[in-house]
Design a protein around this motif. Structure first.
Motif, PDB file in Angstrom:
ATOM      1  N   GLU A  95      16.916  -0.654  -2.793  1.00 40.15           N
ATOM      2  CA  GLU A  95      16.064  -1.755  -3.729  1.00 40.15           C
ATOM      3  C   GLU A  95      14.730  -1.156  -3.969  1.00 40.15           C
ATOM      4  OE1 GLU A  95      15.732  -6.594  -3.449  1.00 40.15           O
ATOM      5  OE2 GLU A  95      16.006  -5.464  -1.702  1.00 40.15           O
ATOM      6  N   ALA A  96      14.106  -0.537  -2.941  1.00 40.16           N
ATOM      7  CA  ALA A  96      12.669  -0.238  -3.064  1.00 40.16           C
ATOM      8  C   ALA A  96      12.837   0.892  -4.166  1.00 40.16           C
ATOM      9  CB  ALA A  96      12.174   0.395  -2.089  1.00 40.16           C
ATOM     10  N   VAL A  97      13.477   1.954  -4.284  1.00 39.03           N
ATOM     11  CA  VAL A  97      13.634   2.859  -5.219  1.00 39.03           C
ATOM     12  C   VAL A  97      14.049   2.495  -6.504  1.00 39.03           C
ATOM     13  CG1 VAL A  97      14.963   4.926  -5.757  1.00 39.03           C
ATOM     14  CG2 VAL A  97      14.203   4.837  -3.271  1.00 39.03           C
ATOM     15  N   LYS A  98      14.966   1.559  -6.661  1.00 35.39           N
ATOM     16  CA  LYS A  98      15.178   0.994  -7.916  1.00 35.39           C
ATOM     17  C   LYS A  98      14.159   0.149  -8.400  1.00 35.39           C
ATOM     18  CE  LYS A  98      20.228   0.634  -6.958  1.00 35.39           C
ATOM     19  NZ  LYS A  98      21.330  -0.202  -6.641  1.00 35.39           N
ATOM     20  N   ALA A  99      13.114  -0.212  -7.875  1.00 37.16           N
ATOM     21  CA  ALA A  99      12.123  -1.227  -8.409  1.00 37.16           C
ATOM     22  C   ALA A  99      11.186  -0.117  -8.896  1.00 37.16           C
ATOM     23  CB  ALA A  99      11.564  -1.952  -7.101  1.00 37.16           C
ATOM     24  N   GLY A 100      11.102   1.234  -8.596  1.00 34.66           N
ATOM     25  CA  GLY A 100      10.164   2.048  -8.830  1.00 34.66           C
ATOM     26  C   GLY A 100       9.478   2.916  -7.787  1.00 34.66           C
ATOM     27  N   ALA A 101       9.783   2.641  -6.627  1.00 35.22           N
ATOM     28  CA  ALA A 101       8.881   3.435  -5.416  1.00 35.22           C
ATOM     29  C   ALA A 101       9.296   5.062  -5.587  1.00 35.22           C
ATOM     30  CB  ALA A 101       9.353   2.911  -3.969  1.00 35.22           C
ATOM     31  N   ALA A 102       8.269   5.497  -5.368  1.00 38.22           N
ATOM     32  CA  ALA A 102       8.490   7.184  -5.528  1.00 38.22           C
ATOM     33  C   ALA A 102       9.158   7.956  -4.014  1.00 38.22           C
ATOM     34  CB  ALA A 102       7.142   7.868  -5.681  1.00 38.22           C
ATOM     35  N   GLY A 103       8.951   7.131  -3.016  1.00 39.11           N
ATOM     36  CA  GLY A 103       9.206   7.557  -1.800  1.00 39.11           C
ATOM     37  C   GLY A 103       9.282   6.435  -0.777  1.00 39.11           C
ATOM     38  N   TYR A 104       9.844   7.042   0.701  1.00 45.25           N
ATOM     39  CA  TYR A 104      10.187   6.138   1.456  1.00 45.25           C
ATOM     40  C   TYR A 104      10.070   6.517   2.792  1.00 45.25           C
ATOM     41  CZ  TYR A 104      12.368   1.538   3.620  1.00 45.25           C
ATOM     42  OH  TYR A 104      12.700   0.343   3.931  1.00 45.25           O
ATOM     43  N   LEU A 105       9.277   5.895   3.547  1.00 43.43           N
ATOM     44  CA  LEU A 105       8.953   6.492   4.985  1.00 43.43           C
ATOM     45  C   LEU A 105       9.242   5.332   5.836  1.00 43.43           C
ATOM     46  CD1 LEU A 105       5.990   8.843   5.123  1.00 43.43           C
ATOM     47  CD2 LEU A 105       8.321   9.494   5.018  1.00 43.43           C
ATOM     48  N   VAL A 106       9.728   5.508   7.210  1.00 43.07           N
ATOM     49  CA  VAL A 106       9.794   4.717   8.295  1.00 43.07           C
ATOM     50  C   VAL A 106       8.657   4.989   8.988  1.00 43.07           C
ATOM     51  CG1 VAL A 106      12.477   4.501   8.256  1.00 43.07           C
ATOM     52  CG2 VAL A 106      11.062   6.188   9.803  1.00 43.07           C
ATOM     53  N   LYS A 107       8.029   3.776   9.778  1.00 44.88           N
ATOM     54  CA  LYS A 107       7.009   3.550  10.465  1.00 44.88           C
ATOM     55  C   LYS A 107       6.974   4.503  11.697  1.00 44.88           C
ATOM     56  CE  LYS A 107       5.116  -0.628   8.621  1.00 44.88           C
ATOM     57  NZ  LYS A 107       4.445  -1.956   9.199  1.00 44.88           N
ATOM     58  N   SER A 108       7.838   5.153  12.032  1.00 47.71           N
ATOM     59  CA  SER A 108       7.921   6.114  13.288  1.00 47.71           C
ATOM     60  C   SER A 108       7.523   7.429  12.785  1.00 47.71           C
ATOM     61  CB  SER A 108       9.322   6.398  13.751  1.00 47.71           C
ATOM     62  OG  SER A 108      10.285   6.936  12.696  1.00 47.71           O
ATOM     63  N   ALA A 109       7.001   7.722  11.583  1.00 52.90           N
ATOM     64  CA  ALA A 109       6.603   8.952  11.279  1.00 52.90           C
ATOM     65  C   ALA A 109       5.007   9.054  11.697  1.00 52.90           C
ATOM     66  CB  ALA A 109       6.225   8.900   9.480  1.00 52.90           C
ATOM     67  N   SER A 110       4.651  10.553  12.096  1.00 52.04           N
ATOM     68  CA  SER A 110       3.352  10.656  12.633  1.00 52.04           C
ATOM     69  C   SER A 110       2.391  10.590  11.550  1.00 52.04           C
ATOM     70  CB  SER A 110       3.545  11.968  13.242  1.00 52.04           C
ATOM     71  OG  SER A 110       3.405  13.040  12.372  1.00 52.04           O
ATOM     72  N   ALA A 111       1.194  10.636  12.255  1.00 51.23           N
ATOM     73  CA  ALA A 111       0.150  10.609  11.296  1.00 51.23           C
ATOM     74  C   ALA A 111      -0.054  12.005  10.280  1.00 51.23           C
ATOM     75  CB  ALA A 111      -1.458  10.475  11.953  1.00 51.23           C
ATOM     76  N   GLU A 112       0.322  12.915  10.962  1.00 47.59           N
ATOM     77  CA  GLU A 112       0.159  14.152   9.939  1.00 47.59           C
ATOM     78  C   GLU A 112       1.669  14.066   9.137  1.00 47.59           C
ATOM     79  OE1 GLU A 112      -2.115  16.136   9.754  1.00 47.59           O
ATOM     80  OE2 GLU A 112      -3.088  15.100  11.359  1.00 47.59           O
ATOM     81  N   GLU A 113       2.630  13.513   9.129  1.00 50.47           N
ATOM     82  CA  GLU A 113       3.555  13.384   8.392  1.00 50.47           C
ATOM     83  C   GLU A 113       3.364  12.459   7.129  1.00 50.47           C
ATOM     84  OE1 GLU A 113       7.561  14.248  11.285  1.00 50.47           O
ATOM     85  OE2 GLU A 113       6.608  12.209  11.259  1.00 50.47           O
ATOM     86  N   LEU A 114       2.768  11.348   7.775  1.00 49.38           N
ATOM     87  CA  LEU A 114       2.401  10.447   6.731  1.00 49.38           C
ATOM     88  C   LEU A 114       1.114  11.169   5.826  1.00 49.38           C
ATOM     89  CD1 LEU A 114       2.212   7.614   5.615  1.00 49.38           C
ATOM     90  CD2 LEU A 114       0.620   6.942   7.137  1.00 49.38           C
ATOM     91  N   LEU A 115       0.446  11.723   6.247  1.00 51.19           N
ATOM     92  CA  LEU A 115      -0.561  12.310   5.458  1.00 51.19           C
ATOM     93  C   LEU A 115      -0.106  13.215   4.542  1.00 51.19           C
ATOM     94  CD1 LEU A 115      -3.519  12.921   4.710  1.00 51.19           C
ATOM     95  CD2 LEU A 115      -3.709  14.651   6.580  1.00 51.19           C
ATOM     96  N   ALA A 116       0.709  14.088   4.840  1.00 57.77           N
ATOM     97  CA  ALA A 116       1.670  15.090   4.002  1.00 57.77           C
ATOM     98  C   ALA A 116       2.404  14.212   3.056  1.00 57.77           C
ATOM     99  CB  ALA A 116       2.374  15.977   4.798  1.00 57.77           C
ATOM    100  N   ALA A 117       3.094  13.067   3.368  1.00 55.83           N
ATOM    101  CA  ALA A 117       3.903  12.376   2.461  1.00 55.83           C
ATOM    102  C   ALA A 117       2.840  11.749   1.464  1.00 55.83           C
ATOM    103  CB  ALA A 117       4.482  11.218   3.181  1.00 55.83           C
ATOM    104  N   VAL A 118       1.567  11.259   1.589  1.00 53.78           N
ATOM    105  CA  VAL A 118       0.907  10.800   0.655  1.00 53.78           C
ATOM    106  C   VAL A 118       0.704  11.807  -0.398  1.00 53.78           C
ATOM    107  CG1 VAL A 118      -1.239   9.565   0.301  1.00 53.78           C
ATOM    108  CG2 VAL A 118       0.144   8.954   1.980  1.00 53.78           C
ATOM    109  N   ARG A 119       0.283  12.775   0.110  1.00 57.68           N
ATOM    110  CA  ARG A 119      -0.439  14.121  -0.797  1.00 57.68           C
ATOM    111  C   ARG A 119       0.776  14.535  -1.819  1.00 57.68           C
ATOM    112  NH1 ARG A 119      -4.216  17.240   3.672  1.00 57.68           N
ATOM    113  NH2 ARG A 119      -6.286  16.238   2.878  1.00 57.68           N
ATOM    114  N   ARG A 120       2.079  14.641  -1.225  1.00 62.94           N
ATOM    115  CA  ARG A 120       3.197  15.053  -1.945  1.00 62.94           C
ATOM    116  C   ARG A 120       3.344  13.822  -2.972  1.00 62.94           C
ATOM    117  NH1 ARG A 120       6.167  19.182  -1.341  1.00 62.94           N
ATOM    118  NH2 ARG A 120       7.953  18.159  -1.985  1.00 62.94           N
ATOM    119  N   THR A 121       3.169  12.534  -2.717  1.00 66.84           N
ATOM    120  CA  THR A 121       3.623  11.516  -3.496  1.00 66.84           C
ATOM    121  C   THR A 121       2.617  11.602  -4.802  1.00 66.84           C
ATOM    122  OG1 THR A 121       4.554  10.395  -1.757  1.00 66.84           O
ATOM    123  CG2 THR A 121       3.720   9.140  -3.796  1.00 66.84           C
ATOM    124  N   ALA A 122       1.192  11.944  -4.440  1.00 67.05           N
ATOM    125  CA  ALA A 122       0.292  12.005  -5.247  1.00 67.05           C
ATOM    126  C   ALA A 122       0.355  13.022  -6.325  1.00 67.05           C
ATOM    127  CB  ALA A 122      -1.054  12.004  -4.531  1.00 67.05           C
TER     128      ALA A 122
END
Length: 217
Positions: free
Chosen positions: A94-121
């Motif tokens: 549902e999120a992707v069909k609405a236009g989200a570029a990606g999807y992470l679950v909150k179990s991701a580490s701080a470093e994984e989240l940082l890398a994901a935001v940069r790749r999304t950008a």
């Protein structure tokens, strides 16, 4: 010192929201705003125009999916990365069909989240391991069921809506009034569609839409 990536964090839990914002700031991202719920997220995003919106889906009375659509209607170049406690397949799709570029679950580490935001950008899709295959499979299924219909390469639903109305001869302001967005947003969608279809003007857009059966002649 920031690396130039502006981020907005949206979550209805203040401790989590501020913690994520602090972690990203400490790692060099420019967190320009936070928001506690969907309506505020859309309003604030329009004001601060972040490059990436990092948001939960569970945001109170208005769903995160509606916030995704509202933000992208106003800011089609903004990238939205969902960060949710839910890994349910229905929520992801549902999120992707609405236009989200990606999807992470909150179990991701701080470093994984940082890398994901940069790749999304940088324009890359980012998914928690296991979810990328789900999304790809859904796209393949849709491609198979829609192969006999009008082929519109890589256009979003909103771009297709704008294309149909351009082909009917409506101006940007008229289209904006009908779709509930500004004429500048309509122009952004028109320019994006021209690039994707490798066309040069509205006349070519109208011809394309008619040839593909998107409007009646």
């Amino acid at each position: 010192m920031t690396d130039g990536i502006t981020v907005m964090v949206v979550d209805d839990h203040p401790i989590w929201r501020e913690g994520v914002a602090r972690d990203l700031t400490e790692r060099g991202l420019d967190v320009v705003a936070t928001a506690p719920e969907a309506d505020a997220a859309v309003r604030i995003a329009r004001a601060v125009r972040p490059r990436v919106v990092l948001m939960d889906l569970n945001l109170g009375e208005t769903s995160g999916v509606q916030a995704i659509e509202g933000i992208l209607d106003a800011l089609p170049e903004t990238r939205i990365l969902v960060l949710s406690a839910s890994g349910e397949h229905a929520d992801v799709l549902e999120a992707v069909k609405a236009g989200a570029a990606g999807y992470l679950v909150k179990s991701a580490s701080a470093e994984e989240l940082l890398a994901a935001v940069r790749r999304t950008a940088d324009g890359f899709p980012v998914f928690t391991p296991g979810l990328a295959g789900l999304v790809l499979g859904e796209y393949r299924r849709l491609a198979g069921t829609e192969r006999s219909g009008p082929e519109v390469p890589a256009l979003t639903e909103r771009e297709t809506d704008v294309l149909r109305l351009v082909a009917k001869g409506l101006t940007a302001r008229q289209i904006g009034e009908r779709l509930g967005v500004s004429h500048r947003t309509v122009e952004t969608h028109v320019q994006s569609t021209l690039r994707k279809l490798q066309l040069h003007n509205r006349v070519q857009l109208a011809r394309y839409a008619i040839e593909k059966g998107l409007v009646e002649e």
